[in-house]
Design a protein around this motif. Structure first.
Motif, PDB file in Angstrom:
ATOM      1  N   THR A  86      12.209 -23.321  11.269  1.00  0.00           N
ATOM      2  CA  THR A  86      11.124 -23.973  12.004  1.00  0.00           C
ATOM      3  C   THR A  86      11.678 -24.548  13.301  1.00  0.00           C
ATOM      4  N   LEU A  87      10.958 -24.296  14.376  1.00  0.00           N
ATOM      5  CA  LEU A  87      11.366 -24.833  15.675  1.00  0.00           C
ATOM      6  C   LEU A  87      10.650 -26.153  15.920  1.00  0.00           C
ATOM      7  N   LEU A  88      11.423 -27.177  16.247  1.00  0.00           N
ATOM      8  CA  LEU A  88      10.859 -28.488  16.566  1.00  0.00           C
ATOM      9  C   LEU A  88      11.247 -28.846  17.991  1.00  0.00           C
ATOM     10  N   THR A  89      10.323 -29.402  18.739  1.00  0.00           N
ATOM     11  CA  THR A  89      10.651 -29.825  20.112  1.00  0.00           C
ATOM     12  C   THR A  89      10.094 -31.224  20.365  1.00  0.00           C
ATOM     13  N   PRO A  90      10.617 -31.904  21.389  1.00  0.00           N
ATOM     14  CA  PRO A  90      10.172 -33.277  21.648  1.00  0.00           C
ATOM     15  C   PRO A  90       8.697 -33.389  22.003  1.00  0.00           C
ATOM     16  N   ASP A  91       8.071 -32.295  22.454  1.00  0.00           N
ATOM     17  CA  ASP A  91       6.644 -32.387  22.789  1.00  0.00           C
ATOM     18  C   ASP A  91       5.761 -32.275  21.555  1.00  0.00           C
ATOM     19  N   GLY A  92       6.369 -32.250  20.380  1.00  0.00           N
ATOM     20  CA  GLY A  92       5.595 -32.250  19.144  1.00  0.00           C
ATOM     21  C   GLY A  92       5.404 -30.874  18.536  1.00  0.00           C
ATOM     22  N   THR A  93       5.919 -29.855  19.189  1.00  0.00           N
ATOM     23  CA  THR A  93       5.779 -28.500  18.642  1.00  0.00           C
ATOM     24  C   THR A  93       6.497 -28.394  17.304  1.00  0.00           C
ATOM     25  N   GLU A  94       5.866 -27.750  16.372  1.00  0.00           N
ATOM     26  CA  GLU A  94       6.508 -27.407  15.111  1.00  0.00           C
ATOM     27  C   GLU A  94       6.042 -26.002  14.765  1.00  0.00           C
ATOM     28  N   LYS A  95       6.939 -25.031  14.952  1.00  0.00           N
ATOM     29  CA  LYS A  95       6.523 -23.626  14.893  1.00  0.00           C
ATOM     30  C   LYS A  95       7.462 -22.846  13.982  1.00  0.00           C
ATOM     31  N   ALA A  96       6.866 -22.055  13.099  1.00  0.00           N
ATOM     32  CA  ALA A  96       7.685 -21.220  12.207  1.00  0.00           C
ATOM     33  C   ALA A  96       8.331 -20.102  13.012  1.00  0.00           C
ATOM     34  N   LEU A  97       9.606 -19.867  12.756  1.00  0.00           N
ATOM     35  CA  LEU A  97      10.332 -18.784  13.425  1.00  0.00           C
ATOM     36  C   LEU A  97      10.568 -17.655  12.433  1.00  0.00           C
ATOM     37  N   GLU A  98      10.544 -16.441  12.955  1.00  0.00           N
ATOM     38  CA  GLU A  98      10.828 -15.287  12.090  1.00  0.00           C
ATOM     39  C   GLU A  98      12.335 -15.207  11.859  1.00  0.00           C
ATOM     40  N   ILE A  99      12.713 -14.997  10.624  1.00  0.00           N
ATOM     41  CA  ILE A  99      14.124 -14.734  10.314  1.00  0.00           C
ATOM     42  C   ILE A  99      14.253 -13.248  10.009  1.00  0.00           C
ATOM     43  N   TYR A 100      15.161 -12.598  10.673  1.00  0.00           N
ATOM     44  CA  TYR A 100      15.322 -11.159  10.427  1.00  0.00           C
ATOM     45  C   TYR A 100      16.781 -10.841  10.131  1.00  0.00           C
ATOM     46  N   LYS A 101      16.969  -9.698   9.481  1.00  0.00           N
ATOM     47  CA  LYS A 101      18.295  -9.289   9.038  1.00  0.00           C
ATOM     48  C   LYS A 101      19.025  -8.613  10.194  1.00  0.00           C
ATOM     49  N   THR A 102      20.307  -8.889  10.287  1.00  0.00           N
ATOM     50  CA  THR A 102      21.147  -8.202  11.258  1.00  0.00           C
ATOM     51  C   THR A 102      22.303  -7.549  10.508  1.00  0.00           C
ATOM     52  N   GLU A 103      23.138  -6.841  11.241  1.00  0.00           N
ATOM     53  CA  GLU A 103      24.276  -6.183  10.602  1.00  0.00           C
ATOM     54  C   GLU A 103      25.199  -7.191   9.928  1.00  0.00           C
ATOM     55  N   GLU A 104      25.308  -8.368  10.544  1.00  0.00           N
ATOM     56  CA  GLU A 104      26.298  -9.330  10.069  1.00  0.00           C
ATOM     57  C   GLU A 104      25.679 -10.552   9.407  1.00  0.00           C
ATOM     58  N   GLY A 105      24.402 -10.528   9.138  1.00  0.00           N
ATOM     59  CA  GLY A 105      23.790 -11.680   8.500  1.00  0.00           C
ATOM     60  C   GLY A 105      22.309 -11.748   8.804  1.00  0.00           C
ATOM     61  N   TRP A 106      21.879 -12.898   9.290  1.00  0.00           N
ATOM     62  CA  TRP A 106      20.472 -13.108   9.604  1.00  0.00           C
ATOM     63  C   TRP A 106      20.384 -13.727  10.991  1.00  0.00           C
ATOM     64  N   ALA A 107      19.191 -13.642  11.581  1.00  0.00           N
ATOM     65  CA  ALA A 107      19.042 -14.174  12.934  1.00  0.00           C
ATOM     66  C   ALA A 107      17.620 -14.646  13.151  1.00  0.00           C
ATOM     67  N   THR A 108      17.468 -15.479  14.154  1.00  0.00           N
ATOM     68  CA  THR A 108      16.140 -15.888  14.592  1.00  0.00           C
ATOM     69  C   THR A 108      16.168 -16.036  16.108  1.00  0.00           C
ATOM     70  N   ASP A 109      15.018 -15.835  16.749  1.00  0.00           N
ATOM     71  CA  ASP A 109      14.930 -15.903  18.211  1.00  0.00           C
ATOM     72  C   ASP A 109      14.073 -17.089  18.625  1.00  0.00           C
ATOM     73  N   ILE A 110      14.488 -17.735  19.696  1.00  0.00           N
ATOM     74  CA  ILE A 110      13.714 -18.849  20.251  1.00  0.00           C
ATOM     75  C   ILE A 110      13.304 -18.446  21.664  1.00  0.00           C
ATOM     76  N   ASP A 111      12.008 -18.459  21.920  1.00  0.00           N
ATOM     77  CA  ASP A 111      11.505 -17.947  23.207  1.00  0.00           C
ATOM     78  C   ASP A 111      11.955 -18.791  24.380  1.00  0.00           C
ATOM     79  N   LYS A 112      11.837 -20.097  24.261  1.00  0.00           N
ATOM     80  CA  LYS A 112      12.065 -20.940  25.436  1.00  0.00           C
ATOM     81  C   LYS A 112      12.493 -22.340  25.020  1.00  0.00           C
ATOM     82  N   ILE A 113      13.455 -22.892  25.729  1.00  0.00           N
ATOM     83  CA  ILE A 113      13.891 -24.264  25.469  1.00  0.00           C
ATOM     84  C   ILE A 113      13.944 -24.995  26.799  1.00  0.00           C
ATOM     85  N   ALA A 114      13.248 -26.105  26.906  1.00  0.00           N
ATOM     86  CA  ALA A 114      13.270 -26.885  28.143  1.00  0.00           C
ATOM     87  C   ALA A 114      14.557 -27.724  28.178  1.00  0.00           C
TER      88      ALA A 114
END
Lengths: 371, 466
Positions: B428-456
């Motif tokens: 889950t992505l949390l930001t100071p502006d109150g955002t609370e958003k579920a992030l997709e977790i996906y499999k990679t060759e070496e484990g798992w990963a998630t992407d974050i679109d933008k960070i201020a």
């Protein structure tokens, strides 16, 4: 006759080739920003070049990207694709069109700064959406060509005719295990060579394991962590002894002499079948953020062609320069003209009068990099 | 005569807010307060700041602050009048005294005696703070002003790790927190004669909070004047600062979490810490999760799940502590020990950064650390974060991990990828502006990963095993 004059005379021997250097059409498209439909623009351009079907169908295609320097080094903090790297949207669009044209395997390659780790790491570090590019076509692969990578041995590429600097190069297997070779470059100035386009982009094919500052003396160093200053730019040392050695080692140490000739040698040793230049957004004044005085520019143009010298000649003209300008004139104040040297090798013609330009006219898209 | 019940209720209603709501020192969220008019307290509305450090004040202001449940500390600086000033402050009913600077022991003792039960906070040099750590909290006035290091010509300075160098206090903070459970304040001030952009204040707050400390909010003169006049842009920036503070203060569970990483760094900041702090900073720039361990807390539990350890100053360890590290290697862990003669030096005087010779020695050991770590995933690997720092924490039961990300550049960062060796069920992505958003977790060759679109400026990824 000095040694340098003798080398110049030897190098000038194939002058006759200039007149017979091949030509191929070059397509230009206006594209004001990466928010426009880059895929559609490239589709029209490839059609103007006669379509990619014959070239790509059932082929393995290797695409040399331009991702020069560490992805951590940014121009004013901006994403590198908007300044000195090719933009990921262009990369994805090219993959899409190649896949659509029938390519069975699309292998993106680059020798990123000071690492032999997976190219995917550098791609992610550059802020590219790896999964989006990966899904743009079937069979997309990535290979870091700074060392052996996924191969078991280096491939040797002899320089036919009269080489300027090296009789042959040892490169990563990806440059050999391919049917088609594409140079996907950025429209930029270069601190040494004046311009860096599809030809100069391939200087990055040299593995740092062999041609790097900390390359092994006898055998390649499979964990390189530096650039190619000592071997390539300055000629302070030879590449690893396992690879063909520089022909006239010690004769010339000036980067403006050496780098254009190495690039020209590479262009004839590893021919480029398709040259694509991303000039939508870029930088002027140098090739990366480590060059002082660079500035952000937005030429708003895409250029593609089936001959790298012709394509670079048109791109150089779009940048507001004479592609056949001699050393001393802009954009080559401190270097020999790479295009001219490649032309002498018979790679292609840099004479604009001989090159058919389709799509937008050069005069309509000129963006003066020295303005 | 007995007072009517209603009257007592009314009295208690007045008293309770006065006393019950004034927080304990561990819960103080501090700010230097450049105003002494009661209306300035309105600026605190909606934010978590509850402790004001004052140089000028009146008993009325102090009482008004107390009425709002806000603690007040009178700032005293070294000088012959310190004790008298402390008595005057206590007479004005301040909550406590803040001794800013390095005071003679006798003066400190006298102020503490005069204070009686009131808190006395020493805001000292780092070396004194480490030597005298018996107050209600640890505080130092020494710190770097966080941000991407800029050279005089405007270029970004690159450090030995190759990425843009980020000035940060996180290495020091994490080392101190590994050594002491006391709350830590960084009371460094904005650079003098410099206009400080609002984003830099946010970075200063996040730099400290993401590692579990608190920055004593201190405004530059220009900003304070504009905020005092309630200029719209200054008020808006102030609101953002309060939101950033509220973001971290709203998650007290983060402060209780421990540093996570399969790389352990054994260091005794009380005996030095300058070099190992530098290694921590460099690991932070490289985004390698690391858990600093103080020697007296070195045990099998502290090294649980660690695969690598760095011991900078082998000479500083007792035989028992060395045996714990030997057992770690016998269990398959990789141990990197500094060469003989290495000392993790203590900062001298006001110096908090390494000199040239120390930097060269740091470079030596950094090459070994870097070689050992390689591109292994020791908890998390982050991509496209060259202008950012990160800190990974884990809950006591190991079920929840927190990944703090702080951006020190003037531009938002897009397309950040985090790869994990562990498969989490939820991100889950949390930001100071109150955002609370579920992030997709996906499999990679070496484990798992998630992407974050933008960070201020700042974001947090909460990772849950359940």
């Amino acid at each position: 006759m000095t040694r340098r004059e003798w080398i110049a005379a030897v190098a000038a021997a194939p002058l006759l080739r200039a007149a017979e250097a091949p030509v191929a059409p070059v397509s230009i498209a206006k594209c004001a920003s990466y928010d426009e439909d880059v895929t559609a623009r490239l589709g029209v351009m490839f059609d103007q070049l006669g379509g990619l079907g014959k070239l790509m169908a059932n082929k393995t295609v290797t695409i040399k990207l331009n991702m020069t320097g560490s992805p951590g080094q940014r121009v004013e903090g901006r994403p590198p694709g908007n300044t000195h790297f090719v933009h990921p949207k262009v990369v994805g669009a090219v993959a899409y069109h190649l896949g659509r044209a029938g390519a069975k395997r699309i292998r993106f390659v680059e020798s990123p700064w000071a690492t032999a780790g997976p190219l995917e790491d550098t791609v992610l570090d550059s802020g590219w959406n790896l999964r989006a590019i990966q899904s743009a076509a079937a069979g997309v692969e990535w290979e870091n060509t700074n060392a052996l990578g996924k191969g078991k041995a280096y491939a040797r590429f002899p320089v036919p005719g009269s080489p300027y600097m090296y009789p042959a190069f040892d490169l990563n297997h990806a440059y050999q295990d391919t049917d088609v070779f594409v140079s996907l470059a950025k429209l930029k100035n270069h601190d040494i060579c004046g311009v860096t386009l599809s030809l100069k982009n391939c200087f990055g094919a040299l593995p740092a394991s062999i041609y790097g500052d900390n390359a092994g003396v006898d055998a390649p160093n499979e964990k390189p962590d530096s650039g190619r200053e000592a071997v390539g730019h300055r000629g302070r040392r030879q590449p690893s002894k396992s690879a063909p050695q520089e022909l006239h080692f010690g004769a010339e140490h000036e980067p403006g002499y050496r780098v254009p000739r190495i690039v020209a040698d590479l262009a004839v040793a590893r021919p480029i079948h398709l040259a694509i230049i991303d000039g939508v957004e870029s930088i002027a004044g140098g090739e990366g953020p480590w060059i002082s005085g660079i500035r952000i520019v937005k030429p708003g143009v895409l250029i593609a062609g089936l001959n790298p010298v012709c394509t670079d000649a048109v791109a150089t003209a779009v940048m507001g320069y004479d592609p056949r300008a001699p050393r001393g004139a802009k954009p080559f104040p401190h270097a020999d003209n790479t295009l001219w040297l490649a032309e002498q090798h018979g790679v292609g013609a840099a004479d604009l009068k001989r090159i058919e330009v389709t799509g937008a006219a050069i005069r309509d898209v000129v963006y003066r990099f020295d303005a | 005569m007995r007072a009517p019940t209603a009257c007592w209720v009314a009295v208690l209603g007045l008293l309770l807010p006065l006393y019950a709501s004034v927080p304990k020192p561990a819960g103080w969220v501090p700010a230097r307060w450049p105003w002494s008019d009661e209306s300035s307290l309105d600026l605190l509305a909606g934010g978590p700041i509850n402790c004001l450090l004052l140089t000028e004040y009146t008993p009325e202001f102090v009482a008004a602050a107390a009425n709002r449940g806000v603690a007040t500390l009178a700032i005293l600086t070294p000088g012959p009048e310190a004790l008298a000033a402390a008595r005057r402050a206590l007479a004005a009913k301040v909550t406590g005294i803040a001794l800013e600077g390095d005071f003679p022991e006798g003066v400190v003792a006298a102020v503490k005696e005069a204070a009686g039960g009131a808190a006395v906070v020493e805001i000292a040099s780092r070396s004194r703070m480490l030597a005298v750590s018996n107050g209600p909290l640890l505080a130092t006035y020494q710190g770097v002003w966080p941000g991407v290091s800029v050279e005089e010509n405007g270029g970004r300075r690159a450090g030995p790790s190759g990425s843009a160098w980020i000035d940060t206090n996180t290495g020091f903070i994490r080392a101190v927190r590994a050594w002491s459970d006391a709350p830590l304040w960084l009371a460094n001030q904005p650079p003098a004669k410099t206009v400080v952009a609002a984003s830099r204040y946010l970075e200063a707050i996040a730099d400290a909070e993401a590692s579990g400390a608190r920055w004593v909010v201190t405004l530059d003169e220009d900003f304070a004047a504009r905020l005092g006049r309630r200029e719209a842009r200054a008020v808006e920036a102030w609101r953002r600062m309060l939101a950033m503070l509220g973001y971290f203060e709203g998650h007290p569970e983060w402060r209780a979490m421990r540093e996570y990483g399969q790389l352990a760094l054994v260091q005794d900041i009380a005996k030095g810490g300058l070099v190992s702090g530098g290694i921590l900073d460099m690991l932070a720039v490289k985004h390698t999760p690391v858990r600093p361990i103080a020697p007296d807390r070195l045990n099998a539990a502290a090294l649980k799940d660690a695969t690598m350890a760095v011991n900078v100053d082998a000479g500083a360890l007792t035989p028992e502590e060395m045996e714990i590290l030997r057992a770690f290697t016998r269990g398959g862990g990789a141990l990197l020990t500094g060469p003989p003669g290495w000392k993790d030096q203590k900062p001298e005087g006001d110096r908090i950064t390494l000199d040239k010779a120390e930097l060269e020695r740091l470079g030596d050991i950094w090459r070994d650390v870097n070689s050992m770590v390689g591109r292994r995933n020791l908890g998390v690997r982050l991509f496209n974060v060259s202008s950012m720092l990160s800190n990974m924490l884990v809950s006591g039961d190991g079920q929840t991990a927190i990944l703090h990300l702080v951006n020190y550049s003037d531009y938002p960062v897009e397309n950040v990828t985090a790869q994990f060796p562990t498969g989490y069920k939820r991100a889950t992505l949390l930001t100071p502006d109150g955002t609370e958003k579920a992030l997709e977790i996906y499999k990679t060759e070496e484990g798992w990963a998630t992407d974050i679109d933008k960070i201020a400026v700042c974001a947090t990824v909460r990772l849950e095993q359940q």
